[in-house]
Structures are given as C-alpha cells and as structure tokens.
Enzyme design. Structure first.
Site, PDB file in Angstrom:
ATOM      1  N   HIS A  68       0.718  -1.226   0.562  1.00 42.05           N
ATOM      2  CA  HIS A  68       0.470  -0.076   0.210  1.00 42.05           C
ATOM      3  C   HIS A  68       0.932   1.391  -0.005  1.00 42.05           C
ATOM      4  CE1 HIS A  68       1.015  -0.751   4.398  1.00 42.05           C
ATOM      5  NE2 HIS A  68       1.479   0.331   4.145  1.00 42.05           N
TER       6      HIS A  68
ATOM      7  N   HIS B 208       5.614   6.034  -1.177  1.00 41.44           N
ATOM      8  CA  HIS B 208       6.501   4.977  -1.744  1.00 41.44           C
ATOM      9  C   HIS B 208       6.046   3.811  -1.496  1.00 41.44           C
ATOM     10  CE1 HIS B 208       7.291   5.410   3.275  1.00 41.44           C
ATOM     11  NE2 HIS B 208       7.506   3.845   2.756  1.00 41.44           N
TER      12      HIS B 208
HETATM   13  P1  ATP Z   1       5.606  -3.246  11.622  1.00 45.83           P
HETATM   14  O1  ATP Z   1       5.401  -2.224  13.114  1.00 45.83           O
HETATM   15  O2  ATP Z   1       5.055  -5.429  12.076  1.00 45.83           O
HETATM   16  O3  ATP Z   1       7.324  -3.684  10.949  1.00 45.83           O
HETATM   17  P2  ATP Z   1       4.221  -2.709   9.928  1.00 45.83           P
HETATM   18  O4  ATP Z   1       5.430  -1.036   9.724  1.00 45.83           O
HETATM   19  O5  ATP Z   1       4.332  -2.241   8.195  1.00 45.83           O
HETATM   20  O6  ATP Z   1       4.649  -3.691   9.997  1.00 45.83           O
HETATM   21  P3  ATP Z   1       2.528  -0.173  10.780  1.00 45.83           P
HETATM   22  O7  ATP Z   1       3.815   0.060  12.081  1.00 45.83           O
HETATM   23  O8  ATP Z   1       1.455  -0.312  12.013  1.00 45.83           O
HETATM   24  O9  ATP Z   1       3.061  -1.672  10.399  1.00 45.83           O
HETATM   25  O10 ATP Z   1       2.761   0.663  10.170  1.00 45.83           O
HETATM   26  C1  ATP Z   1       1.878   0.668   8.356  1.00 45.83           C
HETATM   27  C2  ATP Z   1       1.552   1.832   8.144  1.00 45.83           C
HETATM   28  O11 ATP Z   1       2.337   3.118   8.135  1.00 45.83           O
HETATM   29  C3  ATP Z   1       3.767   0.966   7.496  1.00 45.83           C
HETATM   30  O12 ATP Z   1       2.887   1.495   5.883  1.00 45.83           O
HETATM   31  C4  ATP Z   1       4.059   1.696   7.763  1.00 45.83           C
HETATM   32  O13 ATP Z   1       5.223   2.143   6.609  1.00 45.83           O
HETATM   33  C5  ATP Z   1       3.680   2.986   8.557  1.00 45.83           C
HETATM   34  N1  ATP Z   1       4.377   3.729   9.154  1.00 45.83           N
HETATM   35  C6  ATP Z   1       4.194   2.988  10.358  1.00 45.83           C
HETATM   36  N2  ATP Z   1       4.863   4.052  11.361  1.00 45.83           N
HETATM   37  C7  ATP Z   1       4.713   5.442  10.713  1.00 45.83           C
HETATM   38  C8  ATP Z   1       6.015   6.578  11.431  1.00 45.83           C
HETATM   39  N3  ATP Z   1       5.701   6.720  11.786  1.00 45.83           N
HETATM   40  N4  ATP Z   1       5.140   7.130  10.290  1.00 45.83           N
HETATM   41  C9  ATP Z   1       4.776   7.065   8.911  1.00 45.83           C
HETATM   42  N5  ATP Z   1       4.830   6.282   8.216  1.00 45.83           N
HETATM   43  C10 ATP Z   1       4.502   5.181   9.290  1.00 45.83           C
END
Ligand code: ATP
Ligand code: MG
Length: 180
Positions: free
Chosen positions: A40, A124
């Site tokens: 996504h 991205h």
């Molecule tokens: P995991 O944390 O289990 O490795 P993930 O990062 O894909 O998996 P989430 O942390 O729930 O899952 O993040 C959901 C989405 O939001 C992902 O696309 C992630 O890159 C983005 N994301 C997470 N934290 C941030 C942040 N602090 N700022 C911007 N985007 C974020």
C-alpha cells in the site's frame, strides 16, 4: 486499534511487484519482505486510537473532496540511504496530487486532535525491511535501469487497521473513501 490511511494498488501492478520481489528476495533472503497482498502507499500513519474514535475519523475522511489522479510506480531505492538501508522501497509518483492528498488528510485529522506529521512526505511502497547487514545484502537489488511497475488512477483511499502478526503486520481495510 492501530490505524493508518493509504492507497491500495490494482492487480496488474501488484503482479509486477510480486514478480520483481520474488527475484529480489533470492538476493536478500534475510530481509523482512512485505506480504504482497498488503502492499500500500501510506498517506498518513495514525497510530493507536480508542475504538470509540474510529467513527469520528471516518466522518473526517468522508468530508475530503479531491479529484482522482494518476500515480506511476517505478524504480526502487533505500531509506534513509543505501549505506544505512532500513527500508527497501518501490517509487511512487503522483506529482503534486499525492502530497496534497496526504496533507489534506493530515489537516482533517489535526482538527480531531491528532498530531500533524512533521517529517516530509515521501510516497513509497515498502517492499522489505532490514536491520542486519543492510548494505552488502541489499545493494545488488538496485538494477541498472529502474523497473517499471505500471500506472493507476487513484479513485479511492482507505482507512486500514494494522495488527502485528508473526511474519509481518496484517492490514485490514475498515472503509474506503472515493476521490471525486
Ligand atoms: P511492522 O511495524 O510490524 O514491521 P508495519 O510497519 O508495516 O509493520 P505499522 O507499523 O502498523 O505496520 O505501519 C502501518 C503503515 O504505516 C506502514 O506503511 C508503515 O510504513 C507506516 N508507518 C508506520 N509508522 C509510521 C510513522 N511513524 N510515520 C509514517 N509512517 C508510518
Ligand atoms: Mg511499523
């Protein structure tokens, strides 16, 4: 629950990314590869919110009026840079439209008390994450000419729930919001 807002991608682009990721994965098996079904384009990371606030968030997102726009998927690279790679990504280019949508969402949620994003927005697709031996392992993944994954018209964005799971977080769409 843990929430974020994102664009989904169509089947043809997902298929090209799947093929590319399968090849790349053979070169970097130790990286944590994303589930292809969960790919996504994040527009806004919301984080943890009380269940009771979800309807408020949906209403705020519903009020956004932005026209559909074209998005091209091409190229790959690293965040924060190739020498300290943490994220291996595919490039997403929606011109000014994508940052504008992201900041409109950010502003809508700010009215509900959510903090505005302070970091610059770099759209991205996260293909893989790595913490150990990033450089040597992932550098061969950058090809001589940028891979082309296709173009879509963004007509909808989604509120997603993220749930941590073995093998990577699982994302579930809670609601879609039409661009029009
Ligand atoms: P995991 O944390 O289990 O490795 P993930 O990062 O894909 O998996 P989430 O942390 O729930 O899952 O993040 C959901 C989405 O939001 C992902 O696309 C992630 O890159 C983005 N994301 C997470 N934290 C941030 C942040 N602090 N700022 C911007 N985007 C974020
Ligand atoms: Mg995360």
């Amino acid at each position: 629950m843990r929430l974020f807002i994102a664009l989904d991608i169509p089947a043809d682009i997902r298929a090209r990314l799947t093929e590319y990721m399968e090849q790349a994965r053979a070169l970097a098996p130790e990286a944590r590869w994303a589930r292809v079904e969960g790919l996504h384009v994040t527009l806004k990371f919301v984080g943890h919110v009380d269940d009771a606030r979800v309807d408020q968030i949906k209403a705020a997102l519903k009020s956004i009026k932005i026209a559909p726009f074209e998005v091209n998927f091409a190229g790959v690279g690293f965040f924060p840079n190739p020498n300290a790679a943490r994220v291996f990504w595919a490039g997403v280019d929606g011109g000014d439209h994508l940052p504008r949508l992201a900041s409109t969402i950010d502003a809508a949620l700010e009215k509900l008390g959510f903090e505005r994003e302070t970091k610059p927005y770099h759209p991205h697709l996260t293909l893989a994450r790595t913490s150990s031996r990033p450089v040597r392992e992932l550098r061969p993944l950058v090809p001589d000419s940028p891979p082309q994954f296709g173009t879509m018209t963004a007509r909808e964005f989604f509120l997603y729930q993220s749930q941590p799971q073995k093998g990577g977080s699982k994302y579930t769409k809670l609601e879609g919001f039409r661009l029009e």
